[in-house]
Design a protein around this motif. Structure first.
Motif, PDB file in Angstrom:
ATOM      1  N   UNK A 101       0.831  -1.204   0.000  1.00 37.75           N
ATOM      2  CA  UNK A 101       0.000   0.000   0.000  1.00 37.75           C
ATOM      3  C   UNK A 101       0.867   1.256   0.000  1.00 37.75           C
ATOM      4  N   UNK A 102       1.851   1.306   0.899  1.00 32.65           N
ATOM      5  CA  UNK A 102       2.704   2.500   0.983  1.00 32.65           C
ATOM      6  C   UNK A 102       3.573   2.651  -0.267  1.00 32.65           C
ATOM      7  N   UNK A 103       4.071   1.548  -0.795  1.00 30.15           N
ATOM      8  CA  UNK A 103       4.872   1.624  -2.013  1.00 30.15           C
ATOM      9  C   UNK A 103       4.062   2.091  -3.201  1.00 30.15           C
ATOM     10  N   UNK A 104       2.799   1.657  -3.293  1.00 28.35           N
ATOM     11  CA  UNK A 104       1.924   2.114  -4.379  1.00 28.35           C
ATOM     12  C   UNK A 104       1.678   3.610  -4.286  1.00 28.35           C
ATOM     13  N   UNK A 105       1.401   4.101  -3.091  1.00 27.48           N
ATOM     14  CA  UNK A 105       1.153   5.535  -2.918  1.00 27.48           C
ATOM     15  C   UNK A 105       2.397   6.355  -3.262  1.00 27.48           C
ATOM     16  N   UNK A 106       3.557   5.901  -2.819  1.00 25.59           N
ATOM     17  CA  UNK A 106       4.788   6.634  -3.112  1.00 25.59           C
ATOM     18  C   UNK A 106       5.092   6.617  -4.607  1.00 25.59           C
ATOM     19  N   UNK A 107       4.927   5.471  -5.243  1.00 29.08           N
ATOM     20  CA  UNK A 107       5.197   5.385  -6.678  1.00 29.08           C
ATOM     21  C   UNK A 107       4.222   6.256  -7.472  1.00 29.08           C
ATOM     22  N   UNK A 108       2.959   6.269  -7.077  1.00 31.67           N
ATOM     23  CA  UNK A 108       1.978   7.104  -7.771  1.00 31.67           C
ATOM     24  C   UNK A 108       2.294   8.582  -7.610  1.00 31.67           C
ATOM     25  N   UNK A 109       2.765   8.985  -6.421  1.00 27.31           N
ATOM     26  CA  UNK A 109       3.144  10.388  -6.216  1.00 27.31           C
ATOM     27  C   UNK A 109       4.307  10.775  -7.130  1.00 27.31           C
ATOM     28  N   UNK A 110       5.272   9.885  -7.278  1.00 32.08           N
ATOM     29  CA  UNK A 110       6.421  10.170  -8.137  1.00 32.08           C
ATOM     30  C   UNK A 110       6.001  10.249  -9.596  1.00 32.08           C
ATOM     31  N   UNK A 111       5.158   9.314 -10.036  1.00 31.62           N
ATOM     32  CA  UNK A 111       4.724   9.301 -11.434  1.00 31.62           C
ATOM     33  C   UNK A 111       3.855  10.514 -11.737  1.00 31.62           C
ATOM     34  N   UNK A 112       2.977  10.888 -10.799  1.00 33.06           N
ATOM     35  CA  UNK A 112       2.087  12.028 -11.025  1.00 33.06           C
ATOM     36  C   UNK A 112       2.846  13.345 -11.057  1.00 33.06           C
ATOM     37  N   UNK A 113       3.956  13.436 -10.318  1.00 35.76           N
ATOM     38  CA  UNK A 113       4.732  14.677 -10.285  1.00 35.76           C
ATOM     39  C   UNK A 113       5.317  14.992 -11.653  1.00 35.76           C
TER      40      UNK A 113
END
Length: 303
Positions: A101-113
């Motif tokens: 869950x935490x890895x998905x949120x972090x990866x999505x934040x990086x991709x969205x940036x």
């Protein structure tokens, strides 16, 4: 007319000629791969055969004679050994679920940036942290959150009942390398989500939450489950960090194997460690049996 037919027939059969060179190339490729197969057979096959044979071999304490039996496997699935196996499964499942869950949120934040520099920095750091474990990781957490750790004293964690040498303390330590591993696993899948899918959902009146629920998450589901299985396997096989940090206070199958190898078993149960290793191989095999189909299924969407 006969010559014309012969010429036409020759032209029709001409494309079949390269089949023989193609077969020769494939045979040469197999020959080139033989050293790899031989290395794999010696490096993996020999230990696997020794483990399988030893797991079913029992030594008579009185005569010293060896015989084939399932006694070692039966022992490995009872008492403290079963507790350790279930403890490893529980620790791996909990830490893998939180890290996913935490890895998905972090990866999505990086991709969205959308910053290439940030993406490369995060992926590089994740690659380093995903391989940082063992005694150095245990020492870092003991020095930071142990009984005499820096943060433990400054934040008064000991008065609140915090203990690093517990199930949740070990879970927190495992998250240090499992979250970066999830980031590395799920980032390519997130980048494979096409902009057209989001635009089509918005044009049809879907909200952002509806887009993720009905489009993005179903597409990402195989990759998410595959990453979760990968994290579970990584946590299940971890040994050095737990051995250096918690010792025997948290029952884990890897620690039980270490005790059995060191001779901390009853007479006649010298091969219990091999039986425990076979139990781990079975669990790892089940994990891979789930992971590989999910990996192939997720690859169909991102081509």
């Amino acid at each position: 007319m006969t010559s014309t037919l012969l010429t036409t027939g020759a032209r029709d059969r001409a494309p079949a000629a390269p089949a023989a060179p193609a077969r020769r190339k494939r045979s040469r490729a197999w020959l080139a791969a033989l050293p790899l197969f031989a290395f794999a057979a010696v490096g993996f096959g020999t230990p696997a055969l020794a483990m399988l044979t030893g797991a079913f071999t029992v030594k008579d304490p009185a005569t010293g004679a060896d015989s084939f039996s399932t006694a070692n496997l039966t022992t490995s699935l009872h008492g403290p050994y079963l507790t350790a196996l279930l403890g490893s499964v529980k620790l791996s499942a909990v830490s893998a679920g939180i890290a996913a869950v935490l890895g998905l949120l972090l990866a999505q934040a990086v991709v969205s940036f959308g910053s290439r520099t940030l993406r490369e920095a995060v992926l590089t750091g994740s690659g380093v942290l995903a391989n940082f474990g063992g005694v150095p990781l245990a020492f870092a957490f003991v020095a930071t959150l142990g009984n005499s750790g820096v943060l433990t004293h400054r934040l008064g964690l000991a008065d609140a009942g915090w203990s690093l040498y517990s199930f949740w303390g070990l879970t927190l330590t495992y998250l240090y390398f499992l979250i970066p591993l999830m980031v590395l696993t799920i980032t390519p899948a997130l980048e494979g989500l096409r902009v057209q899918w989001r635009e089509a959902a918005q044009n049809n009146g879907a909200t952002k939450a509806q887009y993720w629920r009905h489009v993005a998450l179903p597409v990402l589901a195989p990759s998410l489950l595959g990453g979760l299985v990968l994290l579970f396997g990584s946590a299940f096989a971890a040994y050095a960090t737990a051995a250096a940090m918690v010792g025997s206070s948290v029952p884990l199958i890897t620690l039980q194997i270490a005790d059995a190898i060191s001779g901390n078993v009853l007479v006649g149960q010298e091969n219990v460690a091999l039986a425990l290793s076979l139990d781990m191989v079975v669990v790892a095999g089940l994990v891979m049996a789930v992971h590989l189909p999910l990996q192939r299924r997720s690859a169909r969407w991102f081509v």
